[in-house]
Design a protein around this motif. Structure first.
Motif, PDB file in Angstrom:
ATOM      1  N   LYS A 123       0.990  -1.206  -0.069  1.00  0.00           N
ATOM      2  CA  LYS A 123       0.204  -0.131  -0.004  1.00  0.00           C
ATOM      3  C   LYS A 123       0.916   1.330   0.119  1.00  0.00           C
ATOM      4  CE  LYS A 123      -2.077  -1.450   3.821  1.00  0.00           C
ATOM      5  NZ  LYS A 123      -1.495  -2.855   3.918  1.00  0.00           N
ATOM      6  N   SER A 124       1.706   1.356   0.949  1.00  0.00           N
ATOM      7  CA  SER A 124       2.745   2.431   0.791  1.00  0.00           C
ATOM      8  C   SER A 124       3.460   2.592  -0.438  1.00  0.00           C
ATOM      9  CB  SER A 124       3.601   2.457   2.249  1.00  0.00           C
ATOM     10  OG  SER A 124       3.079   1.841   3.452  1.00  0.00           O
ATOM     11  N   THR A 125       3.953   1.720  -0.894  1.00  0.00           N
ATOM     12  CA  THR A 125       4.557   1.806  -1.983  1.00  0.00           C
ATOM     13  C   THR A 125       3.855   2.355  -3.198  1.00  0.00           C
ATOM     14  OG1 THR A 125       6.030  -0.091  -1.356  1.00  0.00           O
ATOM     15  CG2 THR A 125       6.362   0.537  -3.424  1.00  0.00           C
ATOM     16  N   MET A 161      10.404  -3.998   6.125  1.00  0.00           N
ATOM     17  CA  MET A 161       9.931  -4.439   4.765  1.00  0.00           C
ATOM     18  C   MET A 161      10.527  -5.215   3.945  1.00  0.00           C
ATOM     19  SD  MET A 161       9.393  -0.339   3.259  1.00  0.00           S
ATOM     20  CE  MET A 161       7.994   0.044   2.849  1.00  0.00           C
TER      21      MET A 161
HETATM   22  N1  LIG Z   1       8.393  -8.018  -5.688  1.00  0.00           N
HETATM   23  C1  LIG Z   1       7.528  -6.899  -5.223  1.00  0.00           C
HETATM   24  N2  LIG Z   1       7.816  -6.303  -4.067  1.00  0.00           N
HETATM   25  C2  LIG Z   1       7.057  -5.437  -3.777  1.00  0.00           C
HETATM   26  C3  LIG Z   1       5.774  -5.019  -4.693  1.00  0.00           C
HETATM   27  N3  LIG Z   1       5.025  -3.836  -3.958  1.00  0.00           N
HETATM   28  C4  LIG Z   1       5.655  -3.797  -2.747  1.00  0.00           C
HETATM   29  N4  LIG Z   1       6.998  -4.642  -2.704  1.00  0.00           N
HETATM   30  C5  LIG Z   1       7.592  -4.518  -1.524  1.00  0.00           C
HETATM   31  O1  LIG Z   1       6.748  -5.267  -0.488  1.00  0.00           O
HETATM   32  C6  LIG Z   1       7.286  -4.778   0.885  1.00  0.00           C
HETATM   33  C7  LIG Z   1       6.159  -4.091   1.455  1.00  0.00           C
HETATM   34  O2  LIG Z   1       5.434  -3.018   1.057  1.00  0.00           O
HETATM   35  P1  LIG Z   1       4.867  -1.672   1.701  1.00  0.00           P
HETATM   36  O3  LIG Z   1       4.620  -0.608   0.585  1.00  0.00           O
HETATM   37  O4  LIG Z   1       5.426  -1.345   3.096  1.00  0.00           O
HETATM   38  O5  LIG Z   1       3.455  -2.654   1.991  1.00  0.00           O
HETATM   39  P2  LIG Z   1       2.240  -1.926   2.758  1.00  0.00           P
HETATM   40  O6  LIG Z   1       0.961  -2.648   2.725  1.00  0.00           O
HETATM   41  O7  LIG Z   1       2.381  -0.400   3.041  1.00  0.00           O
HETATM   42  O8  LIG Z   1       2.682  -2.395   4.264  1.00  0.00           O
HETATM   43  P3  LIG Z   1       2.201  -1.883   5.733  1.00  0.00           P
HETATM   44  O9  LIG Z   1       2.114  -0.515   5.962  1.00  0.00           O
HETATM   45  O10 LIG Z   1       2.991  -2.803   6.901  1.00  0.00           O
HETATM   46  O11 LIG Z   1       0.608  -2.527   5.886  1.00  0.00           O
HETATM   47  C8  LIG Z   1       8.243  -3.707   0.514  1.00  0.00           C
HETATM   48  O12 LIG Z   1       9.539  -4.389   0.661  1.00  0.00           O
HETATM   49  C9  LIG Z   1       8.154  -3.337  -0.909  1.00  0.00           C
HETATM   50  O13 LIG Z   1       9.263  -2.957  -1.536  1.00  0.00           O
HETATM   51  C10 LIG Z   1       5.841  -5.527  -5.788  1.00  0.00           C
HETATM   52  O14 LIG Z   1       4.837  -5.280  -6.627  1.00  0.00           O
HETATM   53  N5  LIG Z   1       6.744  -6.355  -6.346  1.00  0.00           N
END
Ligand SMILES: Nc1nc2c(ncn2[C@@H]2O[C@H](COP(=O)(O)OP(=O)(O)OP(=O)(O)O)[C@@H](O)[C@H]2O)c(=O)[nH]1
Lengths: 687, 78
Positions: A20-22, A356
């Motif tokens: 989500k954050s990404t 992450m």
């Molecule tokens: N291979 C791959 N990795 C991804 C992708 N999108 C995100 N990531 C990785 O997944 C991990 C988690 O991503 P976040 O953006 O922190 O996820 P989030 O949903 O915001 O996490 P929370 O805030 O903990 O709920 C990071 O290491 C990202 O770099 C993708 O499309 N492909």
């Protein structure tokens, strides 16, 4: 002429770690806003996206495994889902589709417009799956998009899909009698989420307080009809069955999965009972080396800036009291707040990376047995380890724990983790009083801290028992994006500066007042300390100046040294600094800070060498005159255990309220006295 | 089919139910430990706890004392 822009609020929901954050980062670039969720210190990240005449607010909700909340973060997500917004964006980790769909199917019962994002399709594909979003689109009747957030692939389809405002159709088929009962309740509810609500009420696991009595009564009557059946389990099973069925149609196996993926191979080492623990011990060391070696030059630089600014003020020739207030109150106060920033930023950088990448969960696995022994949840090790760096972020990080009592237990234990500020005091005293065994003395402080922490946790465990399920996910290893980590660390650091800055500043000014009134010679600090000598003499401390330094130490413990130096050696008069002279010093300081950072980058891979050869200079000589080794040891223990600093107290207050903050101060001071008395008595026998 | 506690499982099985309800059960279910799910024990921590299991294709760590409340049936009945 400006055209009318319409505003939209979009919430990003999904399991933790789904990207989500990404995604928000990729969409909004620099327009990111960080604040706290009302009434909590859980950070709220939102971003503004300008898209085709719309101002779209993108809100990153805390990751959740379930709509019904299990912890504070999930509670925020839940509340937000029932509030005002326009569209849900449900982010899914495609490689773990089945479990992720569970939340999706629940969201589909919320009756709000929705878009589903199948993220991380790269991972699913590399594991041999073919992804068919159109199947899910067909089932739910809303746009389904595939993305790779880290590479930016597909992300611009999201705003396009948002503007379709499609409301999903519920896709789960429940047993017929449950369906009928749910419909009956639905009729009584006048909200878009009525379907989800009626099922949650029927399941018996949700007991909201703000729902009309007549609805609750009819739920009770309906549940009577199902006596002997486990409605919650039946409802959940129906959802999981649907999720499994849909997942099998969306993800089709193209080729056999490699027998061992990277995560498996890495885990054989990282989760190994011996090598894994060695690895994490070294990694922890590296994190601290990284934090301190790289922050030290910038903390020094902030000190230099303070000196130069102070010098400029001194050169103005103002009234001495005013000069003192500006230099020692205002500039020093702001400087103190800012000097936290480099340490916190780097620490957050490291933690975000570990989190992450998936390493943090592995560390939790390795340390779980130890945490269990102390009566704490496995995840509590993160706040505790953070505490060695700085107690403040440690207290904030307790919010990821499951419930109030576990969070509280952990937060009350954190202040005994010997933070880096205390280390500076310990290093000086160890070098001055125990030159031959200095490193061991410093280490002893860590041990005593951990021991007191453990005993505190154990004692509290007897009072507040936790009935929670102790589980956590071990996500696959991923390489995080540097820009996301940098931004997250920056946001969290700024959050601290804004949140705790005021309190620290206030404390600095208060101490300034105590030092300067009624008169600099006979000030309040001296009065207070003289009064306290009686108590402190029990632990062998008879000099009021040693006691008076403990009060400024309440701002930040490293201040103790400076304050000791001032009270024993006398303060240095303010050096007036000329404009150019100052500017040159600033430029030179900046260059040497950069150089120091570079050196630190290389140096962090070497083993640390605590420089304990210094005799402590002039201050050391004076201290040797007023303290015996035994009382110096007691003083070190006292510094270790007494209330860490205003910033920590203010963090505890923010998280748990005034009562607990006050209790924690009282507890720490009591423990500090008791243990340092014990230490003094023992030390008298030994030294 | 023989049923054991998850804490005693070696190898694979299918989750059949819980012996503790309320938030405890809801938490397990939400993370993917639900009746009908296949479960495989991967490894245990140094002191025998936590237990790393694979449910669906998610890896989860669960403390031994929590795993005691999860009932698993052995697929091949051994
Ligand atoms: N291979 C791959 N990795 C991804 C992708 N999108 C995100 N990531 C990785 O997944 C991990 C988690 O991503 P976040 O953006 O922190 O996820 P989030 O949903 O915001 O996490 P929370 O805030 O903990 O709920 C990071 O290491 C990202 O770099 C993708 O499309 N492909």
């Amino acid at each position: 002429m400006a055209t009318e822009r319409k505003t939209l609020k979009v919430v990003f929901v999904g399991n933790p770690n789904t990207g989500k954050s990404t995604l928000i980062n990729a969409l909004a670039g620099s327009d990111l806003k960080i604040s706290n969720w009302a009434g909590t210190t859980v950070e709220k990240v939102s971003a503004l996206l300008r898209y085709r005449g719309y101002d779209v607010e993108l809100v990153d909700l805390p990751g959740t495994y379930d709509i019904l909340p299990n912890n504070l973060e999930e509670e925020i997500t839940f509340k937000e889902l029932l509030s005002e917004y326009d569209v849900i964006v449900n982010v899914i980790d495609t490689g773990h589709l089945e479990r992720n769909l569970h939340v999706t199917l629940e969201l589909a019962e919320m009756g709000r417009p929705m878009v589903v994002v199948l993220n991380m399709v790269d991972e699913a594909e590399s594991r041999g799956y073919e992804v068919h979003p159109e199947v899910l689109e067909e089932v739910l009747g809303v746009p389904v998009i595939t993305t790779v957030a880290t590479k930016g692939i597909g992300v611009w389809e999201i705003p396009k899909a948002i503007l379709k405002f499609a409301v999903p159709r519920p896709a789960v088929v429940y047993p017929e009698d449950i369906e009928r009962a749910a419909r009956e309740i639905e009729r009584l509810i006048k909200r878009p989420e009525k379907r989800w609500m009626s099922l949650a009420l029927l399941s018996g696991e949700w007991s909201p307080t703000d729902i009309p009595k007549e609805i609750l009564n009819s739920v009770k009557d309906l549940r009577e009809r199902f006596k002997g059946r486990d409605l919650f389990l039946e409802i959940e099973s129906a959802r999981f069955e649907s999720a499994r069925d849909i997942a099998q149609r969306v993800l089709r196996r193209r080729k056999e999965e490699a027998s061992l993926d990277i995560t498996d191979r890495v885990d054989r080492f990282v989760l190994h009972p011996v090598w894994g623990n060695v690895f994490f011990a070294l990694l922890t060391l590296l994190v601290f080396r990284f934090t301190f070696l790289l922050s030290a030059p910038w903390v020094d630089y902030i000190g230099l800036v303070q000196e130069v600014l102070g010098g400029w003020v001194a050169s103005l020739g103002l009234n001495p009291l005013l000069t003192s207030f500006l230099v020692e109150g205002v500039i020093n106060g702001v400087g103190t707040v800012l000097s936290f920033a480099p340490v916190l930023f780097l620490l957050y950088l490291a933690i975000s990376f570990l989190e992450m990448s998936g390493l943090l969960a592995r560390a939790a696995f390795q340390l779980d047995a130890l945490m269990r022994f102390a009566g704490l949840p496995g995840k509590a090790f993160v706040p505790l380890i953070l505490g060695f760096g700085c107690n403040v972020p440690a207290v904030y990080s307790t919010r990821s724990l499951e419930n109030f009592s576990e969070r509280l237990k952990t937060a009350l234990v954190i202040p005994f983790m010997n933070c880096s500020a205390r280390l500076t005091v310990h290093v000086l005293f160890a070098a001055v009083f125990f030159p031959n065994v200095a490193p061991y003395m410093v280490m002893a402080m860590y041990f005593i801290g951990v021991l007191v922490a453990m005993l505190t946790a154990l004692a509290m465990g007897r009072v507040v028992k936790s009935e929670n399920a102790a589980v956590f996910e071990l996500p696959p290893y991923r390489i995080p994006k540097a820009s996301v980590i940098l931004r997250q660390a920056y946001n969290r650091t700024m959050g601290f500066v804004e949140g705790a800055g005021g309190v620290i500043l206030l404390a600095v000014v208060l101490v300034w007042l105590m030092v300067n009134f009624p008169s600099p010679e006979d000030n309040f600090l001296k009065l207070l300390s003289n009064w306290a000598v009686g108590v402190f003499s029990l632990i062998g401390i008879n000099d009021w100046r040693l006691i008076s330094s403990l009060i400024p130490g309440f701002i930040a413990k490293e201040v103790v040294i400076g304050s000791l130096a001032v009270s024993y050696l006398g303060g240095e008069p303010f050096q007036a600094v000329g404009l150019w002279e100052g500017l040159r010093a600033l430029a030179e300081g900046f260059a040497s800070a950069l150089l120091g950072t570079l050196k630190g980058l290389i140096g962090m891979f070497w083993l640390p060498s605590l420089d304990l050869s210094a005799s402590g200079g002039k201050l050391g000589e004076v201290l040797r005159g007023v303290l015996t080794p035994a009382s110096a040891f007691a003083y070190m223990v006292f510094i270790l255990l007494y209330t860490p600093c205003v910033a920590t107290v203010s963090a505890i207050r923010q998280e748990f309220g005034n009562r607990w903050a006050a209790l924690s101060i009282a507890y720490q001071i009591t423990v500090a006295f008791a243990v340092s008395w014990l230490a003094y008595r023992l030390a008298v026998l030994v030294f | 089919m023989k049923a054991v506690k998850l804490s005693e499982l070696k190898g694979e099985g299918v989750i059949t139910g819980f012996t503790k309800n309320g938030d405890f059960r809801r938490r397990l279910i939400s993370i993917g430990i639900y009746p009908g799910a296949k479960v495989r024990v991967i490894r245990r921590g140094l002191m025998g706890t936590p237990i790393e299991i694979c449910v669906g294709n998610t890896r989860v760590a669960i403390r031994e004392e929590s795993a005691r409340y999860v009932i698993v049936s052995l697929e091949n009945g051994d």
